[in-house]
Motif scaffolding. Structure first.
Motif, mmCIF file in Angstrom:
data_model
loop_
_atom_site.group_PDB
_atom_site.id
_atom_site.type_symbol
_atom_site.label_atom_id
_atom_site.label_comp_id
_atom_site.label_asym_id
_atom_site.label_seq_id
_atom_site.Cartn_x
_atom_site.Cartn_y
_atom_site.Cartn_z
ATOM 1 N N LYS A 62 0.843 -1.203 0.000
ATOM 2 C CA LYS A 62 0.000 0.000 0.000
ATOM 3 C C LYS A 62 0.880 1.255 0.000
ATOM 4 O O LYS A 62 0.622 2.221 -0.721
ATOM 5 C CB LYS A 62 -0.938 -0.009 1.204
ATOM 6 N N LYS A 63 1.950 1.234 0.793
ATOM 7 C CA LYS A 63 2.876 2.367 0.836
ATOM 8 C C LYS A 63 3.599 2.535 -0.504
ATOM 9 O O LYS A 63 3.878 3.659 -0.916
ATOM 10 C CB LYS A 63 3.866 2.206 1.991
ATOM 11 N N ILE A 64 3.892 1.436 -1.174
ATOM 12 C CA ILE A 64 4.494 1.514 -2.519
ATOM 13 C C ILE A 64 3.526 2.238 -3.457
ATOM 14 O O ILE A 64 3.907 3.177 -4.164
ATOM 15 C CB ILE A 64 4.820 0.107 -3.081
ATOM 16 N N MET A 65 2.272 1.810 -3.436
ATOM 17 C CA MET A 65 1.246 2.410 -4.310
ATOM 18 C C MET A 65 1.059 3.894 -4.010
ATOM 19 O O MET A 65 0.796 4.681 -4.913
ATOM 20 C CB MET A 65 -0.097 1.678 -4.140
ATOM 21 N N ASN A 66 1.213 4.299 -2.743
ATOM 22 C CA ASN A 66 1.055 5.698 -2.342
ATOM 23 C C ASN A 66 2.307 6.531 -2.617
ATOM 24 O O ASN A 66 2.308 7.737 -2.367
ATOM 25 C CB ASN A 66 0.711 5.790 -0.850
ATOM 26 N N GLY A 67 3.381 5.893 -3.076
ATOM 27 C CA GLY A 67 4.623 6.614 -3.345
ATOM 28 C C GLY A 67 5.326 7.076 -2.078
ATOM 29 O O GLY A 67 6.020 8.091 -2.080
ATOM 30 N N ASP A 68 5.165 6.324 -0.986
ATOM 31 C CA ASP A 68 5.741 6.715 0.304
ATOM 32 C C ASP A 68 7.231 6.388 0.448
ATOM 33 O O ASP A 68 7.853 6.814 1.413
ATOM 34 C CB ASP A 68 4.982 6.023 1.452
ATOM 35 N N PHE A 69 7.774 5.619 -0.492
ATOM 36 C CA PHE A 69 9.174 5.197 -0.381
ATOM 37 C C PHE A 69 10.103 5.991 -1.280
ATOM 38 O O PHE A 69 9.779 6.285 -2.429
ATOM 39 C CB PHE A 69 9.318 3.708 -0.715
ATOM 40 N N LEU A 70 11.267 6.318 -0.759
ATOM 41 C CA LEU A 70 12.343 6.924 -1.522
ATOM 42 C C LEU A 70 12.931 5.864 -2.449
ATOM 43 O O LEU A 70 13.274 6.128 -3.599
ATOM 44 C CB LEU A 70 13.408 7.417 -0.532
#
Length: 188
Positions: A62-70
């Motif tokens: 979900k965090k990948i989909m939200n673009g939360d990762f550098l």
């Protein structure tokens, strides 16, 4: 206030990267450790929010989909690792120097984004044989996971020329001191 700098360490498993990073954090150097998120199980000696943020696979995706990762990587099947953008940006804005202990491809992704603000260091074992011996001596690997790590190590070693500096860890004490001097020169 000056923006902080990024110091990125990467290496194949067993090269000594984590030992070098822990040494640097024990020195009187203004560094803040970037804690990665992972979906892999916590090891007995690890602590939540200190070694990693341990996330269920679905939450990580979900965090990948939200673009939360550098940067993020599925390092092994079902084992994701990543660096949360918000944590890094906050530290840099506070003028803190951020120290990373990440996967080889993740290190190169961070370097590409931050360019001259980042220094990418590759920790290299003195030989493949030494690397295999170190992994076996850990006692944390099954035969299957050991073989996966050895295969991945060969692949990761092919990226060493993309790093700013290569440190050969033939003596942990020498590698630690070399890393310390490089970091001090970069952040001054």
């Amino acid at each position: 206030m000056n923006q902080g700098k990024l110091i990125i360490f990467a290496a194949p498993s067993g090269a000594g990267k984590t030992s070098i990073v822990k040494f640097l954090l024990e020195q009187n150097i203004p560094l803040k450790f970037s804690i990665s998120a992972t979906t892999r199980p916590k090891r007995a000696n690890e602590k939540e929010g200190v070694d990693y943020y341990y996330l269920p696979v679905e939450e990580f995706k979900k965090k990948i989909m939200n673009g939360d990762f550098l940067e993020w990587e599925e390092v092994y099947a079902g084992a994701y690792y990543g660096t949360l953008k918000s944590e890094v940006d906050k530290m840099l804005e506070n003028g803190e120097n951020v120290l990373f202990d990440v996967d080889v491809l993740g290190a190169l992704n961070i370097k590409k984004i931050y360019e001259e603000q980042a220094l990418a260091l590759f920790i290299k074992p003195p030989s493949t044989e030494a690397l295999i011996e170190r992994l076996e001596n850990r006692g944390t690997e099954t035969a299957e996971s050991l073989n996966r790590r050895i295969e991945k190590s060969t692949y990761e070693l092919s990226f060493e020329s993309n790093f700013d500096i290569i440190i050969v860890n033939d003596s942990l004490e020498n590698a630690q001191n070399e890393a310390k001097q490089i970091v001090l020169n970069f952040i001054k």
